[in-house]
Design a protein around this motif. Structure first.
Motif, PDB file in Angstrom:
ATOM      1  N   LEU A 117      -0.291  14.510  14.810  1.00 24.04           N
ATOM      2  CA  LEU A 117      -0.688  13.053  14.457  1.00 24.04           C
ATOM      3  C   LEU A 117       0.674  12.631  13.610  1.00 24.04           C
ATOM      4  O   LEU A 117       0.797  13.377  12.604  1.00 24.04           O
ATOM      5  N   SER A 118       1.089  11.746  14.008  1.00 18.51           N
ATOM      6  CA  SER A 118       2.028  10.947  13.124  1.00 18.51           C
ATOM      7  C   SER A 118       1.837   9.632  12.539  1.00 18.51           C
ATOM      8  O   SER A 118       1.437   8.755  13.266  1.00 18.51           O
ATOM      9  N   LEU A 119       1.702   9.680  11.219  1.00 21.28           N
ATOM     10  CA  LEU A 119       1.392   8.549  10.524  1.00 21.28           C
ATOM     11  C   LEU A 119       2.420   7.968   9.509  1.00 21.28           C
ATOM     12  O   LEU A 119       3.095   8.647   9.039  1.00 21.28           O
ATOM     13  N   TYR A 120       2.674   6.574   9.992  1.00 24.49           N
ATOM     14  CA  TYR A 120       3.779   5.982   9.075  1.00 24.49           C
ATOM     15  C   TYR A 120       3.206   4.628   8.488  1.00 24.49           C
ATOM     16  O   TYR A 120       2.243   3.854   9.242  1.00 24.49           O
ATOM     17  N   VAL A 121       3.318   4.504   7.163  1.00 24.07           N
ATOM     18  CA  VAL A 121       2.591   3.512   6.323  1.00 24.07           C
ATOM     19  C   VAL A 121       3.514   2.748   5.507  1.00 24.07           C
ATOM     20  O   VAL A 121       4.269   3.183   4.691  1.00 24.07           O
ATOM     21  N   ASN A 122       3.388   1.463   5.886  1.00 26.84           N
ATOM     22  CA  ASN A 122       4.058   0.480   5.016  1.00 26.84           C
ATOM     23  C   ASN A 122       3.493   0.018   3.868  1.00 26.84           C
ATOM     24  O   ASN A 122       2.637  -0.818   3.931  1.00 26.84           O
ATOM     25  N   ALA A 123       3.922   0.617   2.609  1.00 24.77           N
ATOM     26  CA  ALA A 123       3.312   0.461   1.445  1.00 24.77           C
ATOM     27  C   ALA A 123       3.996  -0.487   0.413  1.00 24.77           C
ATOM     28  O   ALA A 123       3.993  -0.218  -0.732  1.00 24.77           O
ATOM     29  N   ASP A 124       5.089  -1.219   0.932  1.00 24.61           N
ATOM     30  CA  ASP A 124       5.852  -2.254   0.084  1.00 24.61           C
ATOM     31  C   ASP A 124       5.072  -3.160  -0.442  1.00 24.61           C
ATOM     32  O   ASP A 124       4.336  -3.964   0.053  1.00 24.61           O
ATOM     33  N   PRO A 125       4.913  -3.281  -1.823  1.00 23.87           N
ATOM     34  CA  PRO A 125       4.223  -4.222  -2.591  1.00 23.87           C
ATOM     35  C   PRO A 125       4.723  -5.556  -2.542  1.00 23.87           C
ATOM     36  O   PRO A 125       3.808  -6.687  -2.634  1.00 23.87           O
ATOM     37  N   THR A 126       5.782  -5.864  -1.904  1.00 21.28           N
ATOM     38  CA  THR A 126       6.278  -6.974  -1.684  1.00 21.28           C
ATOM     39  C   THR A 126       5.963  -7.669  -0.345  1.00 21.28           C
ATOM     40  O   THR A 126       5.778  -8.919   0.091  1.00 21.28           O
TER      41      THR A 126
ATOM     42  N   PRO B 224      -2.807   2.542  -3.429  1.00 20.25           N
ATOM     43  CA  PRO B 224      -1.878   2.041  -4.191  1.00 20.25           C
ATOM     44  C   PRO B 224      -1.477   2.833  -5.261  1.00 20.25           C
ATOM     45  O   PRO B 224      -0.239   2.339  -5.594  1.00 20.25           O
ATOM     46  N   ALA B 225      -1.962   4.094  -5.644  1.00 12.23           N
ATOM     47  CA  ALA B 225      -1.495   4.756  -6.886  1.00 12.23           C
ATOM     48  C   ALA B 225      -0.403   5.822  -6.277  1.00 12.23           C
ATOM     49  O   ALA B 225       0.340   6.429  -7.027  1.00 12.23           O
ATOM     50  N   GLU B 226      -0.223   5.872  -4.873  1.00 10.08           N
ATOM     51  CA  GLU B 226       0.601   6.888  -4.454  1.00 10.08           C
ATOM     52  C   GLU B 226       2.201   6.267  -4.585  1.00 10.08           C
ATOM     53  O   GLU B 226       2.180   5.072  -4.530  1.00 10.08           O
ATOM     54  N   SER B 227       3.133   7.095  -4.466  1.00 15.08           N
ATOM     55  CA  SER B 227       4.523   6.744  -4.685  1.00 15.08           C
ATOM     56  C   SER B 227       5.013   6.287  -3.292  1.00 15.08           C
ATOM     57  O   SER B 227       4.666   6.799  -2.238  1.00 15.08           O
ATOM     58  N   GLY B 228       6.009   5.351  -3.417  1.00 17.05           N
ATOM     59  CA  GLY B 228       6.890   5.350  -2.152  1.00 17.05           C
ATOM     60  C   GLY B 228       6.554   3.998  -1.351  1.00 17.05           C
ATOM     61  O   GLY B 228       5.254   3.578  -1.256  1.00 17.05           O
ATOM     62  N   ARG B 229       7.626   3.085  -0.957  1.00 14.69           N
ATOM     63  CA  ARG B 229       7.207   1.990  -0.272  1.00 14.69           C
ATOM     64  C   ARG B 229       6.841   2.456   1.199  1.00 14.69           C
ATOM     65  O   ARG B 229       6.348   1.695   2.111  1.00 14.69           O
ATOM     66  N   GLY B 230       7.515   3.584   1.746  1.00 11.13           N
ATOM     67  CA  GLY B 230       7.404   4.114   3.133  1.00 11.13           C
ATOM     68  C   GLY B 230       6.713   5.404   2.930  1.00 11.13           C
ATOM     69  O   GLY B 230       7.220   6.257   2.249  1.00 11.13           O
ATOM     70  N   ARG B 231       5.638   5.577   3.732  1.00  5.06           N
ATOM     71  CA  ARG B 231       4.868   6.933   3.546  1.00  5.06           C
ATOM     72  C   ARG B 231       4.593   7.555   4.969  1.00  5.06           C
ATOM     73  O   ARG B 231       4.242   6.877   5.867  1.00  5.06           O
ATOM     74  N   ILE B 232       4.902   8.676   4.971  1.00  2.00           N
ATOM     75  CA  ILE B 232       4.872   9.202   6.362  1.00  2.00           C
ATOM     76  C   ILE B 232       3.976  10.572   6.388  1.00  2.00           C
ATOM     77  O   ILE B 232       4.265  11.330   5.276  1.00  2.00           O
ATOM     78  N   ALA B 233       3.472  10.813   7.468  1.00  2.00           N
ATOM     79  CA  ALA B 233       2.544  12.281   7.432  1.00  2.00           C
ATOM     80  C   ALA B 233       2.697  12.881   8.739  1.00  2.00           C
ATOM     81  O   ALA B 233       2.324  11.904   9.743  1.00  2.00           O
ATOM     82  N   PHE B 234       3.031  14.054   8.970  1.00  2.01           N
ATOM     83  CA  PHE B 234       2.925  14.955  10.197  1.00  2.01           C
ATOM     84  C   PHE B 234       1.935  15.869  10.244  1.00  2.01           C
ATOM     85  O   PHE B 234       1.999  16.804   9.180  1.00  2.01           O
TER      86      PHE B 234
ATOM     87  N   MET C 237      12.196   3.023   0.851  1.00  2.00           N
ATOM     88  CA  MET C 237      12.680   2.084   1.929  1.00  2.00           C
ATOM     89  C   MET C 237      11.339   1.978   2.634  1.00  2.00           C
ATOM     90  O   MET C 237      10.508   2.890   2.952  1.00  2.00           O
ATOM     91  N   PRO C 238      10.681   0.905   3.191  1.00  2.00           N
ATOM     92  CA  PRO C 238       9.494   0.583   3.951  1.00  2.00           C
ATOM     93  C   PRO C 238       9.649   1.289   5.258  1.00  2.00           C
ATOM     94  O   PRO C 238      10.885   1.343   5.678  1.00  2.00           O
ATOM     95  N   VAL C 239       8.653   1.571   5.958  1.00  2.00           N
ATOM     96  CA  VAL C 239       8.514   1.868   7.480  1.00  2.00           C
ATOM     97  C   VAL C 239       7.662   1.151   8.161  1.00  2.00           C
ATOM     98  O   VAL C 239       6.473   0.585   7.486  1.00  2.00           O
TER      99      VAL C 239
END
Length: 389
Positions: A25-34, A84-94, A109-111
């Motif tokens: 499973l590949s997850l890419y999350v755009n968490a850019d607050p802007t 929202p408390a996690e770090s990073g504008r771009g978050r990824i998990a495999f 950088m966002p993803v």
């Protein structure tokens, strides 16, 4: 989470080779607050539920039931990535569905939001991020000092500060100074002061350029952005060595007064624009190189060059799913091509991943470029390469 800038080519190669009996499973999350994080979180959850629905519809086999159970077990990973408390504008998990391993990454950088279930990790958005986020130097010049910073994957850090020498008071005035022989005049004091000031500025700019040029090699900066308004930008950029001029980005804005986040955002935006321009140039370079015999165009030529270890820089469109096979000796083949022995290879539905894997294993650079298949490389279905020989 692990920061993405800790990944090197060896680790990327290892990641691209990972598989799992149930799938990855590949997850890419755009968490850019802007960019509206709430909407992004809703979108990624909808994508995850859609994946679960498709698995349930195919739930008659034991394998499908195991996959469905694994996806339900991994839902907390999605909650973690969207928190929202996690770090990073771009978050990824495999994550391996069998539970053997999981890798979490984050970046400033966002993803794009992606939820992909495949035999192995879906690495292409990660490769795009790493390609665009390669380190760059930033020179901010003012009348008081010059700050040299490093930008890497959306982060900015100060690496050197050079201050101008103190400027003497400007109370002197021009005029004749007595004391010399009749008819001979000394240099006016104001002109002397201006000459000394010009020499100070020259030494200052020379020091800035010398320090920056040294850091280009030491820190492997691929580009260098120079910003100092109308007064300082061009003089500093012009003094950089001729060999570096094609990597210089001039920004006439005055960025020195921005706060940290404003500066990071402004620099990132400008480097993003430059990256898009350089991608277009790279695609054209691949086309021209192919015409001159130092490039490859199309899946067949690129696969053959990768088999021989001749690829220096692989370019492909991550939106295209390339198909082919792998021979008994590990050679890659496009479409229905066969090896020299005339025997067909094993069909490989994830040929794109094998191409990337082979590029990394032979020390080639990899650049996924979205839109390459509809642009200058349309006849080559978006794939080409610069060759070593």
């Amino acid at each position: 989470m692990t920061t993405i800038d800790q990944l090197d080519d060896k680790e990327l190669l290892e990641l691209s080779r990972r598989t799992d009996s149930l799938g990855v499973l590949s997850l890419y999350v755009n968490a850019d607050p802007t960019g509206g994080p709430e909407a992004a979180a809703i979108d990624i959850h909808n994508r995850y539920r859609e994946l679960q629905r498709r698995v349930r519809e195919d739930g008659f086999s034991e394998r499908s039931r195991e996959v469905g159970a694994a996806l339900e077990r991994l839902k907390p990973e999605l909650e973690l990535l969207t928190h929202p408390a996690e770090s990073g504008r771009g978050r990824i998990a495999f994550a391996a569905l069998s539970g053997d391993w999981i890798l979490r990454l984050d970046s400033q950088m966002p993803v794009p939001n992606r939820v992909v279930l495949d035999d192995g990790p879906f690495v292409h958005p990660l490769l795009e991020l790493l390609d665009e986020g390669r380190p760059a130097g930033v020179i901010l010049v003012s009348g008081q000092d010059a700050r040299l910073l490093e930008w890497r994957l959306g982060k900015l850090q100060l690496v050197s500060l050079l201050e101008q020498e103190e400027v003497e008071a400007s109370h002197e005035r021009a005029g004749q100074i007595g004391g010399g022989p009749t008819g001979q005049f000394h240099t006016p004091m104001l002109e002397q002061r201006q000459a000394r000031q010009q020499e100070r500025v020259r030494r200052f700019l020379d020091g800035v350029v010398e320090t920056a040029a040294g850091m280009m090699d030491e820190r492997r900066w691929e580009r260098i952005l120079v910003s100092g308004g109308d007064r300082w930008t061009q003089p500093v950029a012009a003094k950089l060595p001729e060999a570096l001029q094609d990597r210089v980005i001039q920004d006439l804005r005055v960025l020195t007064g921005l706060d940290d986040e404003g500066l990071r955002s402004a620099v990132t935006e400008r480097l993003h624009e430059d990256h898009a321009l350089r991608e277009r140039r790279l695609v054209e370079q691949v086309r021209e190189a192919a015409l001159g015999g130092t490039g490859a165009l199309g899946l067949s030529e690129v696969a053959a060059a990768l088999n021989e270890g001749r690829v220096a820089h692989l370019v492909y469109d991550p939106e295209v799913r390339y198909t082919g096979s792998v021979g008994a000796d590990g050679a890659l083949y496009a479409g229905a091509e066969v090896g020299t022995d005339g025997r067909p290879g094993t069909p490989e539905p994830r040929l794109t991943e094998r191409l990337v894997e082979r590029a990394f294993s032979t020390g080639a650079r990899v650049s996924p470029i979205e839109g390459a298949a509809t642009g200058a490389l349309s006849e080559a279905v978006g794939i080409g390469a610069l060759l070593r020989w």
